[in-house]
Write an enzyme that holds these catalytic residues in place. Structure first.
Site, mmCIF file in Angstrom:
data_model
loop_
_atom_site.group_PDB
_atom_site.id
_atom_site.type_symbol
_atom_site.label_atom_id
_atom_site.label_comp_id
_atom_site.label_asym_id
_atom_site.label_seq_id
_atom_site.Cartn_x
_atom_site.Cartn_y
_atom_site.Cartn_z
ATOM 1 N N ASP A 34 0.801 -1.235 0.000
ATOM 2 C CA ASP A 34 0.000 0.000 0.000
ATOM 3 C C ASP A 34 0.825 1.272 0.000
ATOM 4 O O ASP A 34 0.282 2.377 -0.157
ATOM 5 C CB ASP A 34 -0.974 -0.003 1.197
ATOM 6 C CG ASP A 34 -0.277 -0.248 2.542
ATOM 7 O OD1 ASP A 34 0.859 0.230 2.726
ATOM 8 O OD2 ASP A 34 -0.879 -0.906 3.407
ATOM 9 N N HIS A 76 6.951 -7.432 -1.503
ATOM 10 C CA HIS A 76 5.849 -7.914 -2.346
ATOM 11 C C HIS A 76 5.394 -6.895 -3.386
ATOM 12 O O HIS A 76 4.285 -7.005 -3.905
ATOM 13 C CB HIS A 76 4.657 -8.335 -1.467
ATOM 14 C CG HIS A 76 4.947 -9.563 -0.635
ATOM 15 N ND1 HIS A 76 4.097 -10.034 0.341
ATOM 16 C CD2 HIS A 76 5.999 -10.419 -0.654
ATOM 17 C CE1 HIS A 76 4.615 -11.131 0.887
ATOM 18 N NE2 HIS A 76 5.768 -11.380 0.314
ATOM 19 N N CYS A 131 6.166 -8.527 -21.274
ATOM 20 C CA CYS A 131 7.596 -8.197 -21.382
ATOM 21 C C CYS A 131 8.191 -7.696 -20.065
ATOM 22 O O CYS A 131 9.401 -7.516 -19.956
ATOM 23 C CB CYS A 131 7.834 -7.165 -22.486
ATOM 24 S SG CYS A 131 7.264 -5.507 -22.086
ATOM 25 N N CYS A 154 4.837 -3.579 -26.121
ATOM 26 C CA CYS A 154 4.599 -4.865 -26.793
ATOM 27 C C CYS A 154 3.120 -5.219 -26.923
ATOM 28 O O CYS A 154 2.777 -6.257 -27.497
ATOM 29 C CB CYS A 154 5.338 -5.983 -26.064
ATOM 30 S SG CYS A 154 4.524 -6.499 -24.549
ATOM 31 N N THR A 173 2.029 -9.310 11.212
ATOM 32 C CA THR A 173 2.057 -10.310 10.141
ATOM 33 C C THR A 173 1.754 -11.686 10.725
ATOM 34 O O THR A 173 2.207 -12.008 11.828
ATOM 35 C CB THR A 173 3.403 -10.304 9.376
ATOM 36 O OG1 THR A 173 3.390 -11.398 8.443
ATOM 37 C CG2 THR A 173 4.619 -10.431 10.280
#
Ligand code: APR
Length: 254
Positions: A104, A119, A130, A150, A188
């Site tokens: 965030d 992350h 690509c 691409c 966590t």
């Protein structure tokens, strides 16, 4: 709030610290933790089913829309006292590495400088074909935008289940964890590797491990100090108790 005096006197002397944060740290900014139930239209999906390369291949629009919503929520959220306390901690400790699993961007918005994003970040996108990062895309259009180079579909620049972590971020996280004197694991659940293993790597090299969480986790039995409660309350109190007002010009609001 009372903290063990052994912890406070130790922290005052610490020169190398690592903090690993997870979704719990942003919970008091109004952002749901990853494993909380989703609401509304999204209640039928588990985040784990949306955050995979397979989900994107199957239904890019669905995954893009989910991330567009999360991006908006993150943008309108504000850092909370826990984020600000970590900014203050960084000023007090010579070598301070903040490793976050959060996408965030709230740590940087609060003012943390040395942040390792394990992350990725919701506010960036990259091409699913690509890999080119894209800084601008047609946000107004609800359709999944395409890469200018691409023509591949753009996707959020976050790490999905089954994907490898950005090598530089992982190397920096491991290096800091193996050399720190104190390792904080905050907000966590410790269920996702390799982030979860960092606390053990620190412990094996002799670091003191401190956990801050609303509830016990698989790590709790292995830590030196478990501080149970909200990070937005415990962190400011811990910083103020460790470095009391005479040497701290900016007391953090609790
Ligand atoms: N203060 C402290 N801890 C909190 C708070 C709070 N205010 N609110 C919740 N928690 C704790 C919960 O008890 C839980 O242990 O935060 C933890 C959040 O756990 P998860 O939702 O599993 O989030 P996280 O550990 O960050 O997940 C890791 O998993 O799915 C992947 O990529 C995703 O980065 C995420 C990773």
């Amino acid at each position: 709030m009372n903290f063990p005096s052994s912890l406070l006197s130790f922290l005052r002397k610490v020169e190398r610290a690592v903090v690993l944060t997870g979704a719990g740290v942003s919970q008091e900014s109004g952002l749901r933790t990853f494993r909380d139930a989703q609401s509304g239209l999204w209640a039928q999906y588990r985040p784990e089913d949306l955050a995979t390369p397979q989900a994107f291949a199957r239904d890019p629009q669905l995954v893009w829309d989910w991330y567009a919503l999360r991006r908006e929520k993150a943008r309108s959220a504000e850092p909370n006292p826990g984020h600000f306390a970590l900014v203050e901690m960084e000023k007090r400790i010579a070598e301070f590495t903040l490793i976050t699993q959060n996408v965030d961007g709230l740590h940087q918005r609060a003012g943390s400088v040395r942040v390792v994003e394990l992350h990725g970040n919701l506010q960036r996108v990259k091409c699913s074909r690509c890999g080119q990062q894209a800084s601008a895309w047609e946000a107004a259009s609800p359709k999944v935008p395409q890469c200018l180079r691409c023509g591949g579909l753009l996707r959020p620049d976050v790490v999905w289940f089954g994907e490898s972590l950005p090598p530089h971020a992982l190397a920096a996280a491991i290096q800091a964890s193996q050399t720190c004197q104190v390792f904080f694991s905050i907000g966590t659940s410790g269920l996702v590797q390799p982030a979860a293993s960092l606390a053990y790597a620190a412990r094996e090299r002799g670091a003191v491990v401190v956990e801050i969480n609303l509830e016990p986790t698989p790590l709790t039995g292995q830590v030196d100090f478990f501080l149970q409660g909200k990070s937005g309350e415990i962190l400011p109190a811990l910083v103020n108790a460790t470095w009391p007002s005479e040497d701290s010009p900016g007391q953090i609001r609790e």
